[in-house]
Design a protein around this motif. Structure first.
Motif, PDB file in Angstrom:
ATOM      1  N   PHE A 390       7.953   2.934   3.737  1.00  0.00           N
ATOM      2  CA  PHE A 390       7.584   1.880   2.781  1.00  0.00           C
ATOM      3  C   PHE A 390       8.246   0.557   3.168  1.00  0.00           C
ATOM      4  O   PHE A 390       7.630  -0.504   3.125  1.00  0.00           O
ATOM      5  N   ALA A 414       3.602   4.484  -7.150  1.00  0.00           N
ATOM      6  CA  ALA A 414       4.939   4.794  -7.669  1.00  0.00           C
ATOM      7  C   ALA A 414       5.948   4.104  -6.751  1.00  0.00           C
ATOM      8  O   ALA A 414       6.405   3.001  -7.031  1.00  0.00           O
ATOM      9  N   ASN A 415       6.229   4.714  -5.611  1.00  0.00           N
ATOM     10  CA  ASN A 415       7.131   4.067  -4.649  1.00  0.00           C
ATOM     11  C   ASN A 415       6.560   2.728  -4.182  1.00  0.00           C
ATOM     12  O   ASN A 415       7.283   1.747  -4.036  1.00  0.00           O
ATOM     13  N   THR A 416       5.251   2.720  -3.953  1.00  0.00           N
ATOM     14  CA  THR A 416       4.594   1.496  -3.480  1.00  0.00           C
ATOM     15  C   THR A 416       4.829   0.350  -4.461  1.00  0.00           C
ATOM     16  O   THR A 416       5.041  -0.797  -4.065  1.00  0.00           O
ATOM     17  N   GLY A 439       2.682   1.435 -17.014  1.00  0.00           N
ATOM     18  CA  GLY A 439       2.847   2.032 -15.695  1.00  0.00           C
ATOM     19  C   GLY A 439       1.589   2.788 -15.310  1.00  0.00           C
ATOM     20  O   GLY A 439       1.637   3.880 -14.745  1.00  0.00           O
ATOM     21  N   MET A 441      -1.949   3.853 -13.524  1.00  0.00           N
ATOM     22  CA  MET A 441      -2.651   3.832 -12.244  1.00  0.00           C
ATOM     23  C   MET A 441      -4.125   3.543 -12.530  1.00  0.00           C
ATOM     24  O   MET A 441      -4.682   4.052 -13.506  1.00  0.00           O
ATOM     25  N   ASP A 465      -1.757   5.524  -2.081  1.00  0.00           N
ATOM     26  CA  ASP A 465      -3.054   6.169  -1.805  1.00  0.00           C
ATOM     27  C   ASP A 465      -3.606   6.858  -3.054  1.00  0.00           C
ATOM     28  O   ASP A 465      -4.816   6.856  -3.291  1.00  0.00           O
ATOM     29  N   SER A 466      -2.713   7.407  -3.875  1.00  0.00           N
ATOM     30  CA  SER A 466      -3.195   8.002  -5.127  1.00  0.00           C
ATOM     31  C   SER A 466      -3.706   6.912  -6.052  1.00  0.00           C
ATOM     32  O   SER A 466      -4.819   6.992  -6.575  1.00  0.00           O
ATOM     33  N   ALA A 467      -2.919   5.867  -6.220  1.00  0.00           N
ATOM     34  CA  ALA A 467      -3.299   4.763  -7.121  1.00  0.00           C
ATOM     35  C   ALA A 467      -4.670   4.211  -6.737  1.00  0.00           C
ATOM     36  O   ALA A 467      -5.534   3.995  -7.589  1.00  0.00           O
ATOM     37  N   PHE A 470      -8.123   5.818  -7.949  1.00  0.00           N
ATOM     38  CA  PHE A 470      -8.651   5.671  -9.313  1.00  0.00           C
ATOM     39  C   PHE A 470      -9.776   4.646  -9.395  1.00  0.00           C
ATOM     40  O   PHE A 470     -10.605   4.713 -10.295  1.00  0.00           O
ATOM     41  N   ASN A 492       0.378   8.017   2.401  1.00  0.00           N
ATOM     42  CA  ASN A 492       1.363   9.056   2.746  1.00  0.00           C
ATOM     43  C   ASN A 492       0.881  10.442   2.298  1.00  0.00           C
ATOM     44  O   ASN A 492       1.664  11.319   1.971  1.00  0.00           O
ATOM     45  N   GLY A 494      -0.549  11.773  -0.290  1.00  0.00           N
ATOM     46  CA  GLY A 494      -0.458  12.422  -1.592  1.00  0.00           C
ATOM     47  C   GLY A 494       0.101  11.544  -2.686  1.00  0.00           C
ATOM     48  O   GLY A 494       0.423  10.373  -2.481  1.00  0.00           O
ATOM     49  N   VAL A 495       0.188  12.145  -3.878  1.00  0.00           N
ATOM     50  CA  VAL A 495       0.818  11.495  -5.020  1.00  0.00           C
ATOM     51  C   VAL A 495       2.326  11.511  -4.748  1.00  0.00           C
ATOM     52  O   VAL A 495       2.888  12.586  -4.525  1.00  0.00           O
TER      53      VAL A 495
HETATM   54  N1  TZD Z   1      -2.726   8.708 -14.304  1.00  0.00           N
HETATM   55  C1  TZD Z   1      -2.639   7.441 -14.759  1.00  0.00           C
HETATM   56  C2  TZD Z   1      -3.831   6.799 -15.389  1.00  0.00           C
HETATM   57  N2  TZD Z   1      -1.509   6.738 -14.673  1.00  0.00           N
HETATM   58  C3  TZD Z   1      -0.418   7.315 -14.129  1.00  0.00           C
HETATM   59  N3  TZD Z   1       0.687   6.575 -14.084  1.00  0.00           N
HETATM   60  C4  TZD Z   1      -0.459   8.625 -13.612  1.00  0.00           C
HETATM   61  C5  TZD Z   1      -1.654   9.281 -13.721  1.00  0.00           C
HETATM   62  C6  TZD Z   1       0.736   9.330 -12.979  1.00  0.00           C
HETATM   63  N4  TZD Z   1       1.116   8.656 -11.748  1.00  0.00           N
HETATM   64  C7  TZD Z   1       2.164   7.758 -11.687  1.00  0.00           C
HETATM   65  O1  TZD Z   1       2.876   7.412 -12.622  1.00  0.00           O
HETATM   66  S1  TZD Z   1       2.310   7.114 -10.135  1.00  0.00           S
HETATM   67  C8  TZD Z   1       1.021   8.027  -9.536  1.00  0.00           C
HETATM   68  C9  TZD Z   1       0.475   8.826 -10.539  1.00  0.00           C
HETATM   69  C10 TZD Z   1      -0.673   9.720 -10.316  1.00  0.00           C
HETATM   70  C11 TZD Z   1       0.583   7.902  -8.106  1.00  0.00           C
HETATM   71  C12 TZD Z   1       1.715   7.851  -7.137  1.00  0.00           C
HETATM   72  O2  TZD Z   1       1.275   8.051  -5.837  1.00  0.00           O
HETATM   73  P1  TZD Z   1       0.797   6.871  -4.915  1.00  0.00           P
HETATM   74  O3  TZD Z   1       2.112   6.033  -4.680  1.00  0.00           O
HETATM   75  O4  TZD Z   1       0.266   7.455  -3.676  1.00  0.00           O
HETATM   76  O5  TZD Z   1      -0.110   5.953  -5.616  1.00  0.00           O
HETATM   77  P2  TZD Z   1       3.396   6.318  -3.792  1.00  0.00           P
HETATM   78  O6  TZD Z   1       3.793   4.968  -3.386  1.00  0.00           O
HETATM   79  O7  TZD Z   1       2.986   7.166  -2.622  1.00  0.00           O
HETATM   80  O8  TZD Z   1       4.475   6.940  -4.604  1.00  0.00           O
END
Ligand code: TZD
Ligand code: ADP
Length: 583
Positions: A390, A414-416, A439, A441, A465-467, A470, A492, A494-495
């Motif tokens: 990151f 999250a980390n991002t 908070g 996504m 990538d999770s964010a 959506f 990365n 995944g979540v």
């Molecule tokens: N669903 C919704 C609408 N909001 C949320 N915040 C979540 C689920 C739970 N959640 C988090 O709080 S962060 C996140 C989820 C699913 C995604 C984290 O993974 P990422 O980010 O790939 O987006 P990093 O940087 O790899 O941590």
């Protein structure tokens, strides 16, 4: 039903007769135009397709989305950027519910927006006789909106739109629901009567001047401070009182901390910014002036270890437009209720040459802590691990964005989110848009479209990538309108991370894991955008520089070490843990 044609003479031609009537469709558009609304974010279908067509024909911009939640998020961020309600338009029941998530998020974040949804026949809905997309939308919206209205008669459309606008922007801004049954849209009325029924909202968000005694009390508390701190929230950014706030900070000499969306209200490089010493100043300050920031979870509810409980109670001065915000979590010594521009101006009246400057001891301690943390961060950012993590990726982005201070930045994950907030400096107000109070996504592409359409300027969306998943389908929307949006996916696998394994050894991957080495860059290519696949900071620098220079829809798939980052980012402590599972 016979048309009401008012005073038309019997010999009038059919064309003139048609001209002399108007209908619900036209009145909705006329009411919005009269109130300087120029853009609608939405998704068409029964009963609002013709409404969208007419909006476009009448010169409004209709930005069509692939999912209503993203249209709603675009409207909400447009509202935040402009202090005018952003408009989202949807079909009934499921379309409305998709938009409702964004409306609730807007209300939670104090963003002004109006969700306008078509709805089915009242008579059938209320008798639960099973209409097409049947739902009691007004009541469903109420708990999640600042206000909710339904219009049943064409002559009330003007009043309905006016009420919705005023409710959205006056006092604490928020989301408003406006229910328009299908029958209303086709109702016809006399054109003159229709015109007369429209309402131009005068002074939709009137200034609210603080009581002079509350200002005097606040100044007394501030003067008593030994270690004062100013905390700027997104309410302060929203208020567009940039000059006054800067003057307050600089004239008082008090160090300040911006909440994430208040970054850039003063440039993050400002010498009075205490961002790099955040934990230190929260724990050590004795008097805190809150400007448009709530003491919610993002500020540890104003108490406990974060706030240096061991150092004794803090004194808070709080500027907010909502009186019920005061004492929400801890006692507020000096509430100042009013709009931020008026409140800050009033405080400035009492900050003259005799106002005590913060002690050098306090400022020196902050400066020392800041330098230490900045040095530590610089060392972390300077590393070049392979695969990229990151921090090394964000270093590359930070250095490019430094050259473009007017860029709009969208950020979720999250980390991002946590790392980007800390690493990427903002230089101008209302340029950072993120997961906000919930908070949440899913704001990514909606906010990106909203910010690009509203500002006409480049957007960079830094997305986990999770964010990203959506709202990823809105890449098509971004390409369709040829918007200057560069989406950077921190991939990365995944979540949070991509390293979890299924403890049973079964074929399903762990709940947090995605397809490995996905090529998000190829998604945008499907719609004519430009995709980049990068694995090093140098490649990222090049791709981002090119993207911004092109002003075209682009997506950079940035491959990040799948073991980097932590569970839930900075919020690991909020995850309930199963004692049984730990055994
Ligand atoms: N669903 C919704 C609408 N909001 C949320 N915040 C979540 C689920 C739970 N959640 C988090 O709080 S962060 C996140 C989820 C699913 C995604 C984290 O993974 P990422 O980010 O790939 O987006 P990093 O940087 O790899 O941590
Ligand atoms: P952050 O998340 O940045 O800490 P919050 O969303 O918690 O910010 O707080 C914003 C606060 O600002 C809300 O309490 C809201 O009532 C207040 N607010 C919004 N606009 C204004 C305004 N124009 N004048 C005064 N207060 C405002």
């Amino acid at each position: 039903m016979a048309e009401v044609v008012g005073t038309i003479e019997p010999q009038t031609s059919p064309a003139a007769e048609a001209q002399a009537t108007t209908d619900g469709f036209h009145l909705v558009i006329d009411a919005l135009k009269l109130n300087d609304i120029d853009t609608i974010f939405g998704l068409v279908g029964i009963p609002i397709t013709d409404l969208a067509r007419l909006a476009q024909a009448e010169g409004l911009r209709f930005i069509g989305f692939r999912h209503e939640q993203n249209a709603g998020n675009a409207a909400a961020i447009a509202g935040y950027m402009t202090k005018k309600p952003g408009i989202c338009m949807t079909v009934s029941a499921p379309g409305f519910l998709n938009g409702l998530t964004a409306l609730a998020n807007a209300t939670t974040n104090c963003f002004p927006m109006i969700l306008i949804s078509g709805s089915s026949e009242r008579e059938i809905v209320d008798l639960q006789q099973g209409d097409y997309e049947e739902m009691d939308q007004l009541n469903a919206a109420k708990p999640y909106a600042k206000a909710a209205f339904r219009v049943l008669h064409a002559e009330d459309i003007g009043i309905g739109v006016a009420r919705a606008i005023r409710a959205a922007v006056s006092g604490r801004p928020g989301g408003v629901y406006l229910d328009l049954p299908a029958k209303l849209l086709s109702q016809t009325i006399d054109a003159v009567k229709g015109k007369e029924s429209l309402v131009k909202v005068i002074d939709a968000a009137p200034r609210q001047i603080p009581a002079p005694d509350s200002v005097a009390r606040a100044l007394d508390v501030l003067k008593s401070a030994k270690r004062p701190l100013i905390l700027l929230g997104k309410g302060a950014a929203y208020a567009q009182a940039d000059r006054e706030i800067r003057e307050l900070v600089e004239r008082s000499g008090i160090p300040y901390l911006p909440m994430s969306m208040a970054k850039g209200l003063l440039p993050d490089t400002h010498e009075q910014s205490a961002s790099a010493a955040r934990s230190f100043v929260l724990a050590e300050a004795d008097v805190v002036l809150l400007i448009g920031a709530r003491l919610n979870w993002l500020l540890s509810h104003g108490k406990g270890k974060t706030w240096g409980a061991a150092n004794g109670p803090k004194k808070f001065v709080q500027i907010d437009i909502a009186p019920t915000e005061i004492d929400s979590n801890v006692a507020i010594a000096a509430p100042v209720i009013g709009d931020i521009g008026s409140c800050v101006s009033a405080l400035l009246g009492g900050i003259d040459a005799s106002f005590p400057r913060p002690a050098a001891e306090w400022l020196d301690a902050i400066a020392e802590k800041k330098q230490k943390n900045l040095d530590k961060m610089a060392a972390t950012l300077a590393k070049n691990p392979s695969p990229m993590n990151f921090h090394s990726a964000l270093r590359a982005i930070r250095d490019v964005l430094k050259q473009h201070p007017d860029i709009n930045l969208v950020n979720e994950g999250a980390n991002t989110l946590d790392y980007a907030r800390a690493v990427i400096d903002m230089y101008l107000p209302r340029k950072r848009f993120d997961s906000g109070t919930w908070g949440v996504m899913g704001i990514g592409m909606g906010f990106a479209v909203g910010a690009a359409v509203t500002s006409g300027k480049q957007v960079v969306a830094i997305e986990g990538d999770s964010a990203f998943g959506f709202s990823g389908m809105e890449l098509e929307t971004i390409c369709r309108y040829n918007l200057p949006v560069c989406t950077v996916v921190f991939n990365n696998n995944g979540v949070y991370r991509g390293t979890d394994v299924n403890p049973t050894g079964g074929a399903d991957v762990a709940p947090t894991v995605f397809v490995k080495n996905a090529r998000y860059d190829r998604m945008i290519e499907a719609f004519g955008g430009i995709g980049y696949h990068v694995t090093t900071p140098d490649e990222l620098t090049k791709a981002l520089t090119e993207s911004i220079a092109s002003g075209k829809p682009t997506l950079i798939n940035a491959v990040i070490d799948e073991s980097a980052g932590t569970e839930s980012g900075r919020l690991t402590n909020l995850n309930p843990q199963s004692a049984a599972m730990k055994k």
